[in-house]
Design a protein around this motif. Structure first.
Motif, short mmCIF file in Angstrom:
data_model
loop_
_atom_site.label_atom_id
_atom_site.label_comp_id
_atom_site.label_asym_id
_atom_site.label_seq_id
_atom_site.Cartn_x
_atom_site.Cartn_y
_atom_site.Cartn_z
N GLN A 427 0.84 -1.20 0.00
CA GLN A 427 0.00 0.00 0.00
C GLN A 427 0.87 1.25 0.00
OE1 GLN A 427 -3.18 -0.29 -0.48
NE2 GLN A 427 -3.21 -2.52 -0.21
N PHE A 428 1.16 1.72 -1.22
CA PHE A 428 2.02 2.89 -1.35
C PHE A 428 1.44 3.78 -2.44
CE2 PHE A 428 5.86 5.35 -1.74
CZ PHE A 428 6.46 5.22 -0.50
N LYS A 429 1.23 5.03 -2.14
CA LYS A 429 0.62 5.97 -3.09
C LYS A 429 1.71 6.64 -3.92
CE LYS A 429 -3.29 6.91 -0.01
NZ LYS A 429 -4.03 7.95 0.75
N MET A 430 1.77 6.26 -5.19
CA MET A 430 2.80 6.80 -6.05
C MET A 430 2.63 8.30 -6.27
SD MET A 430 5.03 4.53 -6.88
CE MET A 430 5.81 5.41 -8.23
N GLU A 431 1.38 8.80 -6.19
CA GLU A 431 1.17 10.22 -6.41
C GLU A 431 1.81 11.08 -5.33
OE1 GLU A 431 -2.59 8.40 -4.58
OE2 GLU A 431 -1.18 7.95 -6.21
N GLU A 432 2.11 10.49 -4.17
CA GLU A 432 2.75 11.25 -3.09
C GLU A 432 4.27 11.31 -3.26
OE1 GLU A 432 1.61 9.63 0.65
OE2 GLU A 432 -0.45 10.39 0.53
N LEU A 433 4.79 10.71 -4.32
CA LEU A 433 6.23 10.68 -4.53
C LEU A 433 6.67 11.55 -5.70
CD1 LEU A 433 6.97 6.87 -4.03
CD2 LEU A 433 7.22 8.70 -2.36
N GLU A 434 5.90 12.56 -6.02
CA GLU A 434 6.23 13.41 -7.16
C GLU A 434 7.59 14.07 -6.97
OE1 GLU A 434 4.85 13.82 -10.12
OE2 GLU A 434 3.47 12.22 -9.57
N ALA A 435 7.86 14.58 -5.76
CA ALA A 435 9.15 15.24 -5.51
C ALA A 435 10.30 14.24 -5.66
CB ALA A 435 9.16 15.85 -4.12
N PHE A 436 10.10 12.99 -5.19
CA PHE A 436 11.12 11.97 -5.37
C PHE A 436 11.31 11.65 -6.86
CE2 PHE A 436 10.39 11.20 -0.88
CZ PHE A 436 11.65 10.84 -0.43
N LYS A 437 10.22 11.75 -7.64
CA LYS A 437 10.33 11.49 -9.07
C LYS A 437 11.25 12.49 -9.75
CE LYS A 437 6.11 9.02 -10.38
NZ LYS A 437 4.89 9.07 -11.21
N TYR A 438 11.08 13.77 -9.41
CA TYR A 438 11.92 14.79 -10.03
C TYR A 438 13.39 14.56 -9.68
CZ TYR A 438 7.66 17.37 -11.15
OH TYR A 438 6.44 17.74 -11.66
N ARG A 439 13.65 14.26 -8.43
CA ARG A 439 15.04 14.01 -8.01
C ARG A 439 15.60 12.77 -8.69
NH1 ARG A 439 16.52 14.96 -1.92
NH2 ARG A 439 16.33 17.20 -1.81
N SER A 440 14.81 11.72 -8.72
CA SER A 440 15.28 10.47 -9.32
C SER A 440 15.52 10.62 -10.81
CB SER A 440 14.26 9.35 -9.07
OG SER A 440 14.10 9.13 -7.69
N ARG A 441 14.70 11.43 -11.46
CA ARG A 441 14.86 11.64 -12.89
C ARG A 441 16.21 12.29 -13.20
NH1 ARG A 441 9.72 14.10 -14.36
NH2 ARG A 441 8.92 11.97 -14.09
N ASP A 442 16.56 13.29 -12.39
CA ASP A 442 17.86 13.94 -12.58
C ASP A 442 19.01 12.97 -12.32
OD1 ASP A 442 16.62 16.29 -13.20
OD2 ASP A 442 16.73 17.12 -11.16
N ALA A 443 18.86 12.14 -11.26
CA ALA A 443 19.92 11.19 -10.93
C ALA A 443 20.07 10.13 -12.02
CB ALA A 443 19.62 10.53 -9.59
N LEU A 444 18.96 9.69 -12.59
CA LEU A 444 19.02 8.68 -13.64
C LEU A 444 19.68 9.22 -14.91
CD1 LEU A 444 15.62 6.76 -13.40
CD2 LEU A 444 17.90 5.79 -13.24
N ARG A 445 19.43 10.49 -15.22
CA ARG A 445 20.07 11.09 -16.39
C ARG A 445 21.60 11.06 -16.27
NH1 ARG A 445 16.37 15.59 -15.81
NH2 ARG A 445 14.50 15.26 -17.09
N ALA A 446 22.07 11.21 -15.04
CA ALA A 446 23.52 11.22 -14.82
C ALA A 446 24.14 9.84 -15.01
CB ALA A 446 23.83 11.75 -13.43
N VAL A 447 23.36 8.79 -14.84
CA VAL A 447 23.89 7.42 -14.98
C VAL A 447 23.82 7.03 -16.45
CG1 VAL A 447 23.77 5.06 -14.14
CG2 VAL A 447 23.02 6.92 -12.67
#
Length: 575
Positions: A427-447
């Protein structure tokens, strides 16, 4: 051929007739009572029966054959010493243990050494799965071990090199561990040639397996004589009160990285964790991604030297590392694809005798994360077997991240088990992780692909340069193990300091109270327990380094310092 039913009363180790030296070792290892496979197999093996045992991963199969073999060897040596016959007392290889992977050979050798803690002078064990065959000639001929452990291909090399000259006359015990994997690892011909060099009569044999597939049945005909078959009535997975199984369906690949990052940074995953991925590239991609957020993880894959892989497992079991990212290529690639690749040449082939989901005894694992879901029910079962193992107590949690192309695999796994397996959606609401999405997107671009390639080259070079010292040097100099920290940052991706912190505004509302309490009460303890923690040296301000006069007037001191600071300004004004 007899089949044993699960209808006898509980039998303790002390009631099995084992040597007192073995009982002391068992007590030192903290085993309170035998597991089901040990309770059934050991008494039958002590009577001299050949054993074919089927039991799931993590049930203690190794001790089920190791203890009867050691007990028999001790009894033989005691009898020979008492007879005074020096010819009978000559050292020969009396037990041969075959295993499909180098990691498991190393682990089995350690297991034998732990059980012979109080009889190490009487019984010696040697792992021949690694190293050059010619370099081991002196050890094999001058100081012949009582027990030899190796993969079928390595044992065959030593047989052909005449390092085991009296194997057919002197061998008393033969073990084929994880026998259902032998043919899938390509050992069919090697195994048949090894079996031609062992006695057909007077040698007690053990086949240990998690499944009774056709390959195991063929092996049974080759090396067992009227065996006792132990088909233990036990579930393929640990009981639901020991094992919690969760899954999250991810519509996009990016969501897997977001979830893993948020789960670790928010403290929702605690304890020792194994993360399974499908390839070596994925292994480094996830490591480079996580280390940007300050999450340290070590790597286990087929490209690392075997000494380094065994060292990683040893350090994980001793508590040095908390997170391992393991590339489980053999369980994630289809058998058909593996067979197709055998006929094709490749620039660099990883270690064919590598395996991580089967056999290796990861101790006290709290969590298994299927970052990439396995393609078969068997693979899932063996991964889950990393938690709630044997004599380890406690519960385990399995979290599977299901990608769009993996839903069919998950459906097959869920349907194959009964309702008691209790698969639950996390039970995890993905919509509450929008801020983590932005951060993760930047980190993934670097890899990038280049960053992954450089990380792989850097890791391999470092391990090749130091792999010869891993066993001997660090045993003599344990303080220097930080030089080879397998969880250290690879520094092929530029790190941004702000990604390490979790500001309150990006924490999901439902978790803010828990995260705030965690920060307030356990921040210092968690920092000191973290893998990258180094105490910072506090610097005293310069004005405090001078010794203060106890009789000095604080007002005068303040006035004096103020005047000194203002002098440069006055000079500038005059100019």
């Amino acid at each position: 051929m007899a089949e044993d039913e699960d209808n006898s009363a509980f039998v303790a180790f002390s009631e099995m007739g084992l040597d007192s030296r073995l009982l002391r070792a068992i007590d030192g290892m903290g085993w309170p009572s035998p597991t089901l496979i040990q309770e059934k197999a050991i008494p039958l093996a002590l009577e001299g029966n050949d054993i074919l045992a089927k039991a799931r991963t993590g049930t203690g199969k190794s001790a089920a054959f190791a203890l009867p073999i050691l007990n028999g060897l001790l009894a033989t040596k005691d009898t020979d010493d008492g007879s005074g016959d020096h010819h009978m007392n000559a050292r020969h290889v009396r037990a041969l243990v075959l295993s499909p992977t180098k990691e498991l050979c190393h682990q089995l050798t350690q297991h034998f050494q732990q059980l012979t803690a109080f009889c190490s002078r009487e019984i010696t064990v040697l792992d021949i799965s690694t190293g050059r065959v010619d370099d081991m000639r002196g050890v094999m001929t001058a100081e012949t071990p009582d027990i030899v452990v190796g993969t079928p291909s390595r044992v065959l090399m030593h047989i052909e090199a005449k390092h085991l000259p009296r194997l057919k006359q002197e061998l008393k015990y033969l073990v084929i561990d994880e026998s259902d994997l032998m043919f899938s690892f390509g050992y069919e011909q090697d195994l048949q040639r090894v079996l031609q060099s062992v006695p057909t009569i007077g040698c007690q044999s053990f086949l240990m397996s998690a499944t009774l597939n056709p390959e195991v049945k063929n092996l049974k005909k080759l090396c067992l004589h009227n065996p006792v078959v132990l088909k233990l009535e036990e579930p393929e997975l640990p009981e639901s009160d020991q094992l919690l199984q969760y899954h999250i369906e991810c519509d996009e690949e990016e969501e897997k990285f977001v979830l893993v990052n948020s789960l670790f940074k928010l403290g929702l995953i605690r304890g020792k964790t194994i993360i399974f991925v499908s390839s070596v590239d994925r292994c480094y991609r996830l490591k480079l991604f996580l280390e940007q957020f300050g999450v340290r993880a070590c790597i286990l894959n087929s490209e690392l030297p075997v000494g380094s892989r065994c060292f990683v497992v040893q350090q994980f079991n001793s508590g040095v590392y908390d997170i391992i990212i393991a590339s489980d290529e053999k369980c994630c690639s289809d058998a058909r694809q593996r067979n197709d690749r055998k006929g094709k040449s490749s620039k660099r082939r990883p270690d064919e005798e590598y395996g991580v989901s089967r056999g290796i005894d990861f101790k006290y694992v709290s969590n298994v994360i299927n970052f990439d879901f396995p393609t078969s029910v068997t693979s899932y079962t063996h991964r889950v077997g990393r938690v709630a193992r044997g004599h380890d107590s406690g519960e385990g949690t399995v979290l599977s991240l299901i990608g769009a192309h993996e839903k069919e695999y998950f459906r097959t796994v869920r349907e194959s088990f009964s309702a008691s397996a209790n698969f639950k959606p996390y039970q995890f609401k993905m919509e509450e992780l929008e801020a983590f999405k932005y951060r993760s997107r930047d980190a993934l671009r670097a890899v990038t692909t280049i960053a992954i390639r450089e990380a792989r080259i850097k890791e391999i070079k470092r391990e090749i340069l130091t792999s010869q010292q891993l066993k001997s040097y660090f045993e003599a100099n344990p303080k220097d193990q930080k030089v080879l920290r397998h969880d250290r940052a690879l520094h092929t991706v530029k790190h941004k300091q702000h990604l390490r912190d979790v500001p309150e505004y990006i924490v999901p509302p439902t978790l803010q109270a828990m995260v705030k309490a965690k920060k307030g009460s356990n921040k210092r303890l968690e920092e000191e327990a973290s893998l990258s923690y180094t105490p910072k040296r506090k610097r005293r301000p310069k004005h405090l380094n001078k010794k203060k006069d106890k009789n000095a007037d604080p007002l005068k001191t303040f006035k004096f310092s103020t005047t000194r600071r203002s002098k440069p300004k006055l000079k500038n004004r005059r100019k």
